[in-house]
Motif scaffolding. Structure first.
Motif, PDB file in Angstrom:
ATOM      1  N   TYR A  25     -51.547   0.435 -27.712  1.00 25.13           N
ATOM      2  CA  TYR A  25     -50.733   1.221 -26.780  1.00 25.13           C
ATOM      3  C   TYR A  25     -50.426   0.441 -25.499  1.00 25.13           C
ATOM      4  CZ  TYR A  25     -50.652   5.355 -29.611  1.00 25.13           C
ATOM      5  OH  TYR A  25     -50.389   6.245 -30.621  1.00 25.13           O
TER       6      TYR A  25
ATOM      7  N   GLN B  70     -52.133   9.164 -24.446  1.00 23.69           N
ATOM      8  CA  GLN B  70     -51.505   9.150 -25.776  1.00 23.69           C
ATOM      9  C   GLN B  70     -52.422   8.488 -26.792  1.00 23.69           C
ATOM     10  OE1 GLN B  70     -47.560   7.469 -25.577  1.00 23.69           O
ATOM     11  NE2 GLN B  70     -47.336   8.350 -23.555  1.00 23.69           N
TER      12      GLN B  70
ATOM     13  N   ARG C  49     -46.627  -0.411 -24.163  1.00 22.89           N
ATOM     14  CA  ARG C  49     -46.147  -0.093 -22.813  1.00 22.89           C
ATOM     15  C   ARG C  49     -45.634  -1.340 -22.103  1.00 22.89           C
ATOM     16  NH1 ARG C  49     -50.643   0.787 -20.188  1.00 22.89           N
ATOM     17  NH2 ARG C  49     -50.515  -1.211 -19.163  1.00 22.89           N
TER      18      ARG C  49
ATOM     19  N   THR D 101     -40.153   5.322 -29.518  1.00 22.71           N
ATOM     20  CA  THR D 101     -40.214   5.816 -28.152  1.00 22.71           C
ATOM     21  C   THR D 101     -38.923   6.519 -27.770  1.00 22.71           C
ATOM     22  OG1 THR D 101     -40.668   5.222 -25.863  1.00 22.71           O
ATOM     23  CG2 THR D 101     -39.377   3.660 -27.142  1.00 22.71           C
TER      24      THR D 101
ATOM     25  N   ARG E 124     -50.948   7.671 -18.606  1.00 21.41           N
ATOM     26  CA  ARG E 124     -50.192   8.369 -19.654  1.00 21.41           C
ATOM     27  C   ARG E 124     -50.353   7.670 -20.996  1.00 21.41           C
ATOM     28  NH1 ARG E 124     -44.770   9.606 -16.277  1.00 21.41           N
ATOM     29  NH2 ARG E 124     -45.534  11.445 -15.199  1.00 21.41           N
ATOM     30  N   THR E 125     -50.281   6.358 -20.967  1.00 21.60           N
ATOM     31  CA  THR E 125     -50.451   5.596 -22.203  1.00 21.60           C
ATOM     32  C   THR E 125     -51.858   5.791 -22.749  1.00 21.60           C
ATOM     33  OG1 THR E 125     -48.881   3.959 -21.393  1.00 21.60           O
ATOM     34  CG2 THR E 125     -50.278   3.305 -23.222  1.00 21.60           C
TER      35      THR E 125
ATOM     36  N   GLU F  99     -42.468   6.944 -20.905  1.00 18.02           N
ATOM     37  CA  GLU F  99     -43.561   7.912 -20.779  1.00 18.02           C
ATOM     38  C   GLU F  99     -44.250   8.221 -22.106  1.00 18.02           C
ATOM     39  OE1 GLU F  99     -44.064   8.646 -17.661  1.00 18.02           O
ATOM     40  OE2 GLU F  99     -42.203   7.660 -17.100  1.00 18.02           O
ATOM     41  N   TYR F 100     -43.579   7.981 -23.233  1.00 20.90           N
ATOM     42  CA  TYR F 100     -44.159   8.413 -24.495  1.00 20.90           C
ATOM     43  C   TYR F 100     -43.887   7.389 -25.599  1.00 20.90           C
ATOM     44  CZ  TYR F 100     -45.738  11.340 -28.252  1.00 20.90           C
ATOM     45  OH  TYR F 100     -46.431  11.808 -29.320  1.00 20.90           O
TER      46      TYR F 100
ATOM     47  N   ARG G 255     -48.421   5.275 -15.227  1.00 17.66           N
ATOM     48  CA  ARG G 255     -48.002   4.790 -16.552  1.00 17.66           C
ATOM     49  C   ARG G 255     -49.206   4.449 -17.420  1.00 17.66           C
ATOM     50  NH1 ARG G 255     -42.817   0.759 -16.170  1.00 17.66           N
ATOM     51  NH2 ARG G 255     -41.278   2.403 -15.945  1.00 17.66           N
TER      52      ARG G 255
ATOM     53  N   GLU H 287     -55.307  10.857 -27.705  1.00 10.90           N
ATOM     54  CA  GLU H 287     -54.878  11.930 -28.610  1.00 10.90           C
ATOM     55  C   GLU H 287     -54.737  11.407 -30.034  1.00 10.90           C
ATOM     56  OE1 GLU H 287     -51.279  13.355 -26.876  1.00 10.90           O
ATOM     57  OE2 GLU H 287     -52.317  14.399 -25.249  1.00 10.90           O
TER      58      GLU H 287
ATOM     59  N   THR I 285     -37.062  13.089 -32.610  1.00  7.09           N
ATOM     60  CA  THR I 285     -38.034  13.047 -31.526  1.00  7.09           C
ATOM     61  C   THR I 285     -38.037  11.697 -30.821  1.00  7.09           C
ATOM     62  OG1 THR I 285     -39.403  14.596 -32.753  1.00  7.09           O
ATOM     63  CG2 THR I 285     -40.470  13.400 -30.969  1.00  7.09           C
ATOM     64  N   TYR I 286     -37.803  10.644 -31.576  1.00  4.51           N
ATOM     65  CA  TYR I 286     -37.820   9.282 -31.029  1.00  4.51           C
ATOM     66  C   TYR I 286     -36.457   8.642 -31.228  1.00  4.51           C
ATOM     67  CZ  TYR I 286     -42.765  10.148 -31.816  1.00  4.51           C
ATOM     68  OH  TYR I 286     -44.000  10.702 -31.837  1.00  4.51           O
TER      69      TYR I 286
END
Length: 182
Positions: A28, A98, A32, A148, A94-95, A152-153, A91, A101, A134-135
């Protein structure tokens, strides 16, 4: 049919790619960094900083008339440095969230099909299906496929999880068909 046989049959389908992997935080972080530094969308997301500098100069000029130049410049420099630091920390956090999760699923099995992608955790109970909408974007590094929609995601699929080299080819074909490469 056992799980391995089902996975082999699923992987053999011409429009399906199967990845079995354990997510890592480094994956991840690489995603990023690559997005922020080497994609048009990641770089243009940073254009607000030059605009901020312009606003800071105007504000500094205006405030220096009232409070003195040295004090105003000092406060402005500290404010900009703090903003850079906070932005990078946000940033990174957030990464990291993710990743956590995704890692909570344990060993992941991601299946890419014409309908989207499905990720199932090692217990088999935690499963999620996502459509290609979604991406909107994807990119590739030597080790990863990254889906992505913003800085952010990310959804990271490590290439090390491919069952065969054909799965890598099928994944690229599915991404090219449904997403825009950045």
């Amino acid at each position: 049919m056992k799980m391995d046989q089902a996975g082999q049959a699923e992987s053999a389908a011409p429009d399906t790619a199967l990845f079995d992997y354990l997510p890592t935080a480094a994956d991840y972080d690489k995603a990023r960094t690559r997005f922020s530094l080497r994609t048009r969308h990641g770089l243009t997301g940073g254009l607000w900083l030059p605009a901020l500098f312009g606003a800071a100069i105007i504000t500094t000029r205006t405030l220096s008339w009232h409070f003195g130049t040295a004090r105003t410049i000092g406060v402005s420099v500290v404010g900009v440095i703090a903003l850079f630091y906070v932005r990078q920390r946000v940033r990174r956090n957030r990464t990291r969230t993710q990743y956590e999760e995704h890692a909570a699923l344990g060993r992941c099995r991601t299946t890419l099909t014409a309908d989207g992608l499905t990720t199932t955790g090692s217990s088999g109970e935690n499963s999620g299906t996502t459509s290609w909408n979604t991406y909107p974007w994807w990119f590739e590094t030597p080790d990863l496929f990254v889906l992505t929609g913003s800085a952010e995601y990310f959804f990271v699929v490590p290439k090390r999880g491919a069952r065969s080299p054909e799965d890598l080819v099928r994944a690229r074909a599915l991404f090219a068909q449904h997403l825009r490469r950045v």
